[in-house]
Write an enzyme that holds these catalytic residues in place. Structure first.
Site, mmCIF file in Angstrom:
data_model
loop_
_atom_site.group_PDB
_atom_site.id
_atom_site.type_symbol
_atom_site.label_atom_id
_atom_site.label_comp_id
_atom_site.label_asym_id
_atom_site.label_seq_id
_atom_site.Cartn_x
_atom_site.Cartn_y
_atom_site.Cartn_z
ATOM 1 N N ASP E 386 0.793 -1.320 -0.023
ATOM 2 C CA ASP E 386 -0.012 0.038 0.004
ATOM 3 C C ASP E 386 0.817 1.293 0.074
ATOM 4 O O ASP E 386 0.459 2.102 -0.739
ATOM 5 C CB ASP E 386 -1.197 -0.167 1.126
ATOM 6 N N VAL E 387 1.918 1.214 0.687
ATOM 7 C CA VAL E 387 2.792 2.404 0.913
ATOM 8 C C VAL E 387 3.510 2.758 -0.190
ATOM 9 O O VAL E 387 4.057 3.986 -0.270
ATOM 10 C CB VAL E 387 3.779 2.355 1.976
#
Ligand SMILES: NC(=O)c1ccc[n+]([C@@H]2O[C@H](COP(=O)([O-])OP(=O)(O)OC[C@H]3O[C@@H](n4cnc5c(N)ncnc54)[C@H](OP(=O)(O)O)[C@@H]3O)[C@@H](O)[C@H]2O)c1
Ligand SMILES: NC(=O)c1ccc[n+]([C@@H]2O[C@H](COP(=O)([O-])OP(=O)(O)OC[C@H]3O[C@@H](n4cnc5c(N)ncnc54)[C@H](OP(=O)(O)O)[C@@H]3O)[C@@H](O)[C@H]2O)c1
Ligand SMILES: NC(=O)c1ccc[n+]([C@@H]2O[C@H](COP(=O)([O-])OP(=O)(O)OC[C@H]3O[C@@H](n4cnc5c(N)ncnc54)[C@H](O)[C@@H]3O)[C@@H](O)[C@H]2O)c1
Ligand SMILES: NC(=O)c1ccc[n+]([C@@H]2O[C@H](COP(=O)([O-])OP(=O)(O)OC[C@H]3O[C@@H](n4cnc5c(N)ncnc54)[C@H](O)[C@@H]3O)[C@@H](O)[C@H]2O)c1
Lengths: 460, 90, 378, 378, 460, 90
Positions: E386-387
């Site tokens: 996600d990051v």
């Protein structure tokens, strides 16, 4: 003839495979068997091909040779292996020289004595003879017949150079002009024999293995040139193989001992002998490399790691865990022996190893671990000194007498890593380093462990 | 052509010799040396031939050569095998 | 021979001089062991635990001391206790004989042979009797926990959605046993740790724990080798040391001082102006407070705040980790005692470095030199 | 638009709702910022620090609140404070609206739009406003420091000349933000850490920190897959969970409980008999004490001892790491506020999940469902 | 003639050296040059030796060939390299077949047509033709002229077996009986050509490299058998070299792709094509091995490590530090990019990396690091998802839209390690994995990093 | 003898071929393939010979073979070089 040659090629292929397998510990024994089968094939093929051979003489020779060889090989003690190799090698070189000489006498004065033939004969005789005498000197030195110390005298190098040059000159002259005088041929033999002696005699015991390896390479060259004399593929291929691989092996060994190859060839090695003696006067220790340590550990089932202050100084906590994990991946049991006063503060080793995430279950304290050394194959001491000093057990005059220590000396082999022979905190020497089953691996603990890790990986 | 072929063979064999030994651990130096040394006992082939083709002198020189080369072969292979046995795991 | 374990009476002294385990060891070496009722309580050891290993429990102090041959304590004995001790008995505790002169005199008056665990020489062999080490180690550990609890900031580096928190800077002055353990503990918590000590060999030890050593350049213009160490404590060196410490202290969040020269008052390392140069919210833990403190403002046993800087002079940190402190101390004492006992009797071999080293009174004489000097000066 | 930062009045509340850094951010987004004199004092921020970034300092509470548009606080505002707030203003603090009903009513009566940082939804996007996370993280860290300080034993394994000290066993119940940070900190100190949580996905997270997860076998004889989670909270599962926890708790030195189900009283995990099964000298830190505690014996805000077991119900751990707690909380608030501000004005987009989620009163109505339910029940 | 042969041997030696050097990135280019010099020597020696050659024809042929070859070589785009290799290879095989055919027509019916000659000619024609058509099909597939998908039809394997058997039968028959009918010869050519097509056509695009490598080996075999036809050492040695090394290379590649060699030879590969598609339907990603990753990193100056939750799950903190240290030892700049919400609790990555003793100075937070990606050669994403999801930047419908992310995609190459194509915490797909400059290396982070470390060490 | 020698040469060459490629990183697979492929263009030697020794048909087949083999050589070496240029560090 066709089949003989096919057999030769087959033998050569088996030799190649054999040598290949010899360079890894797992396959080495098979490799040796493969080579010997190759040899058998070559011999049988030769015997069959020359139908009219005088089998009696050959059988006689082979039986005598086999008996001598076998007796030597069986009787010899393990510690005398190197000199055995040397002397066998000498015989091989001698055989090549003899064959070439036989061919020389046969062809001498006939029309078949071409320049090519003379040249190859001389090369073969020269190299073979040099190998023979050189190997015998090496044998004598290692066996103790001749002083193991380098024998040096003034003008040695000049003598060597003179001998080598005259050999070269004589050889070239004889080859080009065709031999005029048998004395010249004998001269060459004598000079070669002398050169074998003078080149080997100045070398010290510790460097002998390199010299033997080089002589091994020479005997291959002798065989190959004899192959040219006889126009025989088997000899050419096998000789070239041995010559080339022996040469590479020699340079690998040189690198391992931090010597340059030219030094060895020109007889300048062995003038300093650093494998015994050193700073600690009384202690006579064996020093080795991480490769060797890796080999020893590869053969072990149980390894005990003994960390000390030096491990902390080197900040090698992560490196030691990596090595331990590698060992475990290789199926070995690994424990850490934590001496209560190892390091410089209570619990120093715990702090260190906890940082590297070494599982608590593997850490054993003095009471738990000391009974484990008895059936331990390898104890590896990393920057510890006082805590493994056996003087604490028996030397009442020692300042550490009475301190409980880790009984690492009870294990089959003790590998000790530190940077020098300097003492530890208590400032006293450690007799452990000189024990029969101890091996020193000098260097910073982190660097040593990193190298060891690499070597272990290669073995697995 | 023959000569050239033999030279070709020589060169290729040398190449193989260089190639097959890559990184041998020091503990194997002695067995490897010993094993390849035994192979240089291939001079026995020459010795056998010499007993026949090189006349009277040849026969005798050849005989000695056979003895020498056999020592090299037999002793070499056996001693190597003994050394390597030690490497076996218990 | 009868060994007596007394209950500690000093405030907050939670330790005890023997644990069931060491009682076993003592009995094995031929002693009879009496334990005062409740002696182990503060260390979570019940009378029953002692009984289980064949100690005799006495609830009356007079009767327990009657006929005692060796009295074991943690803190120095009080006047009342000493008065009840038989003459010529032996006595062991963790006392600072150069400072507790009254106590020494009382013992000496009764011809009691006194041993202080403080005086055990720091030799390799005596390490398992070295109570100073075992207790200083706890002090070093605990000082960091307490210091971190005082701090208004995190110790470790954290990068979070609400911003990055830099790691706390911890400075350790004096890297003996306590200092080294403090370094290790602060490192564990993720702080950036620096340390300073006058002994140059400590540099390697500090670095072996992964911390940074603050180096004070030694005078190489005015002659190296001219008696190295002596030179280094020169006025000039001291000034440079001060300047260096001041510079680092101003950047530190937590300072733990452990500097000590045996038998002397603690050296002053942090004068008032250095404290005033620190950031508000910083913390000083002065482990040397018992000996006067390494910080000028330290108040023995007190936690004070000066210009937003907390200065903690708490005494006796080990007593707050009493279970392990007792276990280690008891083990130190029992090792020492069994070392002296031969066939159930005290064998006071005065040639033995450890025994004579730890002894301070014997046959009515004060045998410890510095102590008798201090008594003379008094 | 005027934002007002009030000084906290609750005891021990050392935090502040804005730091000079966040004041800058707020001013940049078009707000005027007023700070009550002394608001930052407890977090070591002076009035001058605020002035330096162009905040206006007021020492009178009545005048600072006059004309205020948004009021920022940490703890819930007091009655006195609310009375001084203008009607229809906005208000943000870290309040538990379902429990502090009086306070909600007061705000609602004045038609103040109330936001609670407690109600910020835990979405990926809102993470930088998630004060619950930033503060719970501190609580988890500090709870271990405090717990370790209470303990009469060492945390790490130590092998010393006076014997081997085994590592302390630490048990964490509930592995949310606070629990995970507690695990990490206890691991750092060298303890053996175990954790338990009802959410099965937490196992991997616990293990990702190097700790052991305590697994309660879930019923696979009476039907797996039949609505998994619901099943797991069955009576039978609860009993097995209890038995398992009891077994582990009896071996633990330090227990830290953080179990919480949002909006409900904390689940009871450690009944009295479990406490009584623990070793004397063990410690329980109950982070859920504010919500009734996970341990039956916990007393809110108190440190008590029961059968030799210390039970710490201290509230508000984050306020003791005030510098970083303030820094993170202020950043959470300023991110939230600048998220809502458009061209210098509050833009209350009620379709926005974060804004409507955090809001609990608006235009005289209680907009937060659970809160209005709780109010109805009252 | 003597000199020609010496030149051939020299050329062969240069080829050997050339190929040796080609297998290490540092020396590869020199190796290629050495080989080409060898080729030049062989050609010149040949031209000189046959004094009566028709230079005009030869020059014509060579000029035409050189122009075509050069144009192809210069024009081709980097992405089309594999098909270029395929087509060149086809021409080489064709040339061998043609030479053998020429010899066949010359010797056909004469007394020189021995069994040996016929046999070698047929072998050479057969293998050469097969190489030619096979290579052209491979070219067509890669270039998009023919579908890159595996073309499969029922009975394919049976057809292949039938063709192969008939070829074998015909070849043996013709060799033994001597050729009776030119049609048989043509028949062999036709069947070989067919077989080349049918063997290649069922193979999918992803497996093409293996097939090309195998065809390369075949063209070596063709050259070697042509060498036997002409009794020419140069062709024999070079052909054997290429044949053997090509074969080994093929099996190395098979191993790298987890295929068995027999599968490839018997046309069973490529039936499942896993290098695109997979679980994530829309994302078309490239997957590779740690060797490749190591190569890419070896060429980098600046590497940014992006740890995520997966690194923690794998407990690979120590492994990542080791890799970073290795990279630094290789002279590269290494930084860690710590996203504020990477992991599952605030500061998760800090705890993890602190445990492994990663220096704080190397840890950079989002604000500091995002500007660093622009001039970063390699960003290596370890179990983060996600990051690093670019959807947060532009896809307003994404649940993570607006979250600041690490701009790894700005760096030259992004290497991403995770176990599967499964999404992360937020449960959404990550388009980054399909970016042009992204490479996936699947596997557990710890295992991947350990392998990567090994590979990096080997390169340094 | 000639035949045997040639066979020997063949076998040794195969050995060398096997030996010299040990562990090639995947990124070098394509260049290595391409480079060794160029070497198989050695058929050009055969082609040149064919133009002369194989009569009329030979001349023409040989010409085509020369073209083919040249394409293989020239193209192969050039394309390999281009690929390898990319590996150069910036
Ligand atoms: N644990 C405690 O609380 C404590 C406190 C004070 C004193 N001590 C004393 O410290 C000693 C501890 O015993 P020990 O065996 O741990 O340590 P030691 O006896 O001091 O020996 C450590 C050895 O490590 C070697 N070394 C240093 N740096 C190294 C490096 N970078 N790489 C490899 N080797 C390195 C040194 O030899 P080279 O220089 O040749 O490399 C040295 O001989 C005991 O005598 C104990 O009494 C302990
Ligand atoms: N930091 C916090 O405070 C916090 C708290 C709660 C939630 N979050 C959320 O967590 C996420 C964090 O982002 P992230 O990028 O760190 O993690 P992420 O998006 O959850 O991705 C982690 C990836 O690691 C891979 N992985 C798992 N185990 C692995 C292993 N053993 N080896 C290699 N790869 C492995 C997984 O893919 P495979 O399964 O294919 O291997 C997964 O896609 C964000 O969405 C954030 O909002 C953060
Ligand atoms: N408060 C407690 O609970 C408690 C418990 C145990 C020990 N202690 C105290 O902790 C201190 C340290 O104990 P220890 O066992 O580590 O002692 P130690 O003697 O091992 O260490 C003291 C260190 O201070 C250094 N030092 C001396 N003068 C210095 C100076 N001017 N500047 C810097 N360093 C200097 C010494 O070189 C030595 O390394 C002592 O004061 C001891 O009494 C306190
Ligand atoms: N005392 C303080 O200073 C302080 C500061 C911040 C937070 N807190 C408190 O700490 C606690 C945790 O905060 P958080 O942010 O980590 O919350 P969270 O919601 O992230 O974590 C709570 C965890 O408890 C688990 N849980 C719920 N019921 C359980 C049960 N029966 N058994 C086991 N686990 C269960 C949940 O699954 C969740 O993982 C809360 O009570 C919070 O109020 C206290």
């Amino acid at each position: 003839m066709q089949y003989t040659n096919i057999a030769y090629v087959l033998a050569a292929v088996l030799f190649i495979l054999g040598i290949k397998k010899l360079s890894s510990p797992k396959t080495a024994r098979t490799g040796n068997t493969i080579s010997s089968i190759g040899m058998l094939i070559a011999i049988i093929a030769t015997l069959i091909s020359f139908e009219l051979l005088d089998f009696k003489i050959i059988a006689l020779g082979m039986i005598i040779g086999a008996i001598i060889g076998a007796i030597f090989a069986i009787r010899v003690e393990m510690t005398q292996m190197p000199q055995m190799v040397a002397i066998f090698n000498g015989f091989g070189g001698g055989a090549s020289a003899l064959v070439a000489a036989a061919e020389f006498f046969t062809k001498y004065g006939t029309s078949e004595q071409t320049m090519f033939l003379t040249g190859t004969i001389i090369l073969s005789v020269f190299v073979g003879t040099l190998t023979l005498t050189g190997s015998f000197i090496a044998f004598g030195k290692l066996q103790g017949f001749i002083s193991g110390q380098p024998i040096v005298f003034p003008g040695q190098k000049i003598l060597n150079a003179f001998l080598a040059l005259s050999l070269l000159g004589l050889g070239t002259f004889v080859t080009i002009s065709g031999i005029q005088d048998l004395n010249m041929f004998y001269g060459i033999i004598i000079i070669a024999a002398l050169l074998g002696v003078t080149l080997t005699i100045p070398i010290g015991g510790a460097d002998m293995p390199v010299v033997i390896s080089l002589l091994n390479s020479y005997s291959g060259i002798a065989a190959a040139s004899t192959g040219f004399v006889l126009m025989n593929n088997a000899l050419i291929i096998s000789g070239a193989l041995v010559g080339a691989s022996g040469f590479i092996l020699t340079s690998i060994m040189c690198k391992g001992m931090n010597r340059s190859l030219t030094n060895v060839i020109f007889g300048a090695v062995g003038l300093q002998n650093d494998s015994s003696g050193g700073e600690a006067k009384q202690i006579n220790y064996k020093s080795s490399t991480t490769d060797e340590a890796a080999m020893i550990m590869d053969a072990a089932d149980k390894v005990i790691i003994v960390p000390g202050y030096g491990l902390a100084v080197a900040q090698a906590q992560h490196a030691v865990r990596e090595v331990a994990e590698q060992l475990e991946a290789m199926g070995k049991k690994v424990l850490y022996a934590i001496h209560p006063v190892a390091g410089r503060m209570p619990g120093h080793m715990n702090v260190l190893l906890a940082e590297a995430n070494v599982p608590y279950e593997q850490l054993k304290d003095l009471d738990e671990i000391n009974s484990e050394f008895e059936d331990c194959d390898v104890a590896i001491v990393l920057g510890a000194n006082d805590v493994v000093n056996p003087a604490a057990r028996h030397d009442t005059s020692s300042p550490i007498y009475g301190m409980p220590i880790l009984d690492v000396d009870k294990s089959r082999t003790v590998i000790i890593n530190k940077r020098t022979m300097n003492p530890g905190f208590a400032g006293i020497q450690n007799e452990l380093f000189g024990f029969e089953n101890s091996i020193m691996v000098f260097g910073d603990a982190k660097e040593m462990l990193t190298a060891l890790h690499k070597d272990l990986k290669e073995l697995s | 052509m023959d000569m050239i072929n033999i030279l070709t063979v020589l060169i290729l064999a040398i190449f193989i010799g260089f190639e097959i030994i890559t990184k041998v651990p020091p503990t194997l130096h002695t067995p490897l040396m010993s094993g390849s040394n035994a192979i240089s006992g291939i001079a026995i082939v020459g010795a056998i031939i010499a007993t026949k083709v090189s006349g009277e002198v040849g026969t005798w020189l050849g005989l000695i050569a056979v003895i020498f080369a056999t020592i090299n072969c037999v002793g070499g292979f056996m001693v190597t095998d003994r050394m390597l046995k030690m490497f076996k795991r218990k | 021979m009868i060994a007596v374990v007394l209950k500690e009476t000093t405030a907050n002294e939670n330790r005890v001089a023997a644990t069931p385990q060491t009682v076993k060891d003592l009995i094995k070496s031929g002693l009879t062991v009496r334990v005062e009722s409740g002696a182990g309580e503060a260390s979570y050891i019940t009378d029953q635990d002692y009984k289980d290993v064949n100690a005799e429990i006495f609830s009356n102090q007079t009767s327990i001391l009657k006929g005692a041959d060796i009295i074991l304590k943690v803190a120095s004995a009080t006047k009342a206790e000493i008065e009840k001790m038989p003459d010529n008995a032996a006595y062991i505790s963790l006392c600072q004989t150069t400072r507790e002169l009254e106590f020494v005199k009382l013992l000496n008056d009764k011809s009691i042979t006194g041993f202080s665990m403080h005086l055990i020489p720091r030799t390799t062999l005596a390490q398992s009797m070295d109570a100073l080490s075992s207790q200083a180690n706890i002090a070093g550990y605990k000082s960091v926990l307490v210091g971190a609890s005082h701090l208004p900031v995190y110790m470790p580096l954290l990068m979070t959605a609400a911003g990055t928190i830099p790691p706390a800077k911890v400075l350790i002055l004096g890297a003996g046993v306590a200092g080294l353990q403090a370094i290790a503990t602060a490192k564990r918590l993720g702080a950036q740790v620096e340390a300073f000590d006058v002994r140059p060999e400590v540099k390697e030890q500090v670095e072996s724990l992964g911390a940074k050593f603050i180096e004070v350049e030694s005078d190489n213009d005015d002659g190296v080798g001219k008696g190295g160490y002596a030179k280094e404590t020169s006025e000039d060196y001291k000034n440079r040391q001060q300047a260096k410490i001041k510079e680092h202290i101003a950047k530190s969040n937590l300072v733990i001082t452990t500097a000590l020269i045996p038998g002397r008052p603690a050296p002053l390392l942090i004068p008032r102006d250095m404290v005033e140069g620190m950031k508000p919210g910083s913390v000083i833990i002065d482990l040397a407070s018992e000996n006067g403190g390494n910080c000028e403002l330290t108040q023995m046993g007190e936690l004070i705040e000066h210009n937003g800087v907390k200065i903690d002079g708490t005494l006796n940190f080990p007593a707050s980790i009493q279970i392990h402190a007792s276990q280690l101390y008891a083990k130190n004492i029992s090792t020492f005692l069994t070392y002296m006992v031969k066939d159930g009797h005290l064998n006071l071999n005065l040639d033995d470095e450890i025994i004579s080293g730890a002894m301070f009174t014997h046959n009515g004489k004060v045998t410890h030199e510095l102590t008798s000097k201090a008594l003379g000066e008094q």
